[in-house]
Scaffold this motif. Sequence first.
Motif, PDB file in Angstrom:
ATOM      1  N   THR A  10       0.896  -1.208   0.067  1.00 14.26           N
ATOM      2  CA  THR A  10      -0.039  -0.135  -0.022  1.00 14.26           C
ATOM      3  C   THR A  10       1.068   1.433  -0.137  1.00 14.26           C
ATOM      4  O   THR A  10       0.804   2.101  -0.793  1.00 14.26           O
ATOM      5  CB  THR A  10      -0.842   0.108   1.307  1.00 14.26           C
ATOM      6  N   CYS A  11       1.910   1.336   0.962  1.00 12.40           N
ATOM      7  CA  CYS A  11       2.635   2.701   1.231  1.00 12.40           C
ATOM      8  C   CYS A  11       4.019   2.191   0.774  1.00 12.40           C
ATOM      9  O   CYS A  11       4.976   3.385   0.815  1.00 12.40           O
ATOM     10  CB  CYS A  11       2.557   3.125   2.340  1.00 12.40           C
ATOM     11  N   GLY A  12       4.372   1.022   0.582  1.00 16.20           N
ATOM     12  CA  GLY A  12       5.932   0.766  -0.094  1.00 16.20           C
ATOM     13  C   GLY A  12       6.855   0.977   0.902  1.00 16.20           C
ATOM     14  O   GLY A  12       8.048   0.760   0.772  1.00 16.20           O
ATOM     15  N   CYS A  30       1.852  -3.652   8.315  1.00 16.72           N
ATOM     16  CA  CYS A  30       3.199  -2.563   8.264  1.00 16.72           C
ATOM     17  C   CYS A  30       2.894  -1.493   9.443  1.00 16.72           C
ATOM     18  O   CYS A  30       1.979  -1.497  10.059  1.00 16.72           O
ATOM     19  CB  CYS A  30       3.185  -1.788   6.976  1.00 16.72           C
ATOM     20  N   PRO A  31       3.968  -0.977   9.660  1.00 20.95           N
ATOM     21  CA  PRO A  31       3.877   0.229  10.985  1.00 20.95           C
ATOM     22  C   PRO A  31       2.858   1.048  10.925  1.00 20.95           C
ATOM     23  O   PRO A  31       2.401   1.739  11.754  1.00 20.95           O
ATOM     24  CB  PRO A  31       5.441   0.609  10.972  1.00 20.95           C
ATOM     25  N   SER A  32       2.578   1.373   9.533  1.00 18.90           N
ATOM     26  CA  SER A  32       1.301   2.410   9.289  1.00 18.90           C
ATOM     27  C   SER A  32       0.233   1.597   9.614  1.00 18.90           C
ATOM     28  O   SER A  32      -0.905   2.398   9.247  1.00 18.90           O
ATOM     29  CB  SER A  32       1.729   2.950   7.788  1.00 18.90           C
ATOM     30  N   GLY A  33      -0.089   0.308   9.634  1.00 18.30           N
ATOM     31  CA  GLY A  33      -1.331  -0.183   9.859  1.00 18.30           C
ATOM     32  C   GLY A  33      -1.998  -0.925   8.559  1.00 18.30           C
ATOM     33  O   GLY A  33      -3.221  -1.321   8.682  1.00 18.30           O
ATOM     34  N   HIS A  34      -1.140  -0.752   7.530  1.00 18.53           N
ATOM     35  CA  HIS A  34      -1.658  -1.534   6.437  1.00 18.53           C
ATOM     36  C   HIS A  34      -1.415  -3.118   6.472  1.00 18.53           C
ATOM     37  O   HIS A  34      -0.596  -3.391   7.000  1.00 18.53           O
ATOM     38  CB  HIS A  34      -1.246  -0.993   5.140  1.00 18.53           C
ATOM     39  N   SER A  35      -2.549  -3.987   5.929  1.00 19.68           N
ATOM     40  CA  SER A  35      -2.204  -5.123   5.902  1.00 19.68           C
ATOM     41  C   SER A  35      -1.801  -5.943   4.741  1.00 19.68           C
ATOM     42  O   SER A  35      -1.546  -7.220   4.833  1.00 19.68           O
ATOM     43  CB  SER A  35      -3.474  -5.726   6.405  1.00 19.68           C
TER      44      SER A  35
END
Length: 63
Positions: A10-12, A30-35
């Motif tokens: 999602t965010c790379g 991911c640390p940003s909350g994306h799965s």
Amino acid sequence: MPRYEYRCRTCGNTFELSRPMAESSSPADCPSGHSDTVKLLSTVAMGGSAAGRARPHGSRLAL
């Protein structure tokens, strides 16, 4: 405990997690909350004076 590297689709963002080998393929957020993440293949760098020499036939590498 081994460290595994993952990339968020999602965010790379690329990040590492320490987890047991049995959980290496389990989903990781991911640390940003994306799965939507994928585990990356890592290479191991070998160094030192013996790195380029072949081992004698029949020898084993001690672990």
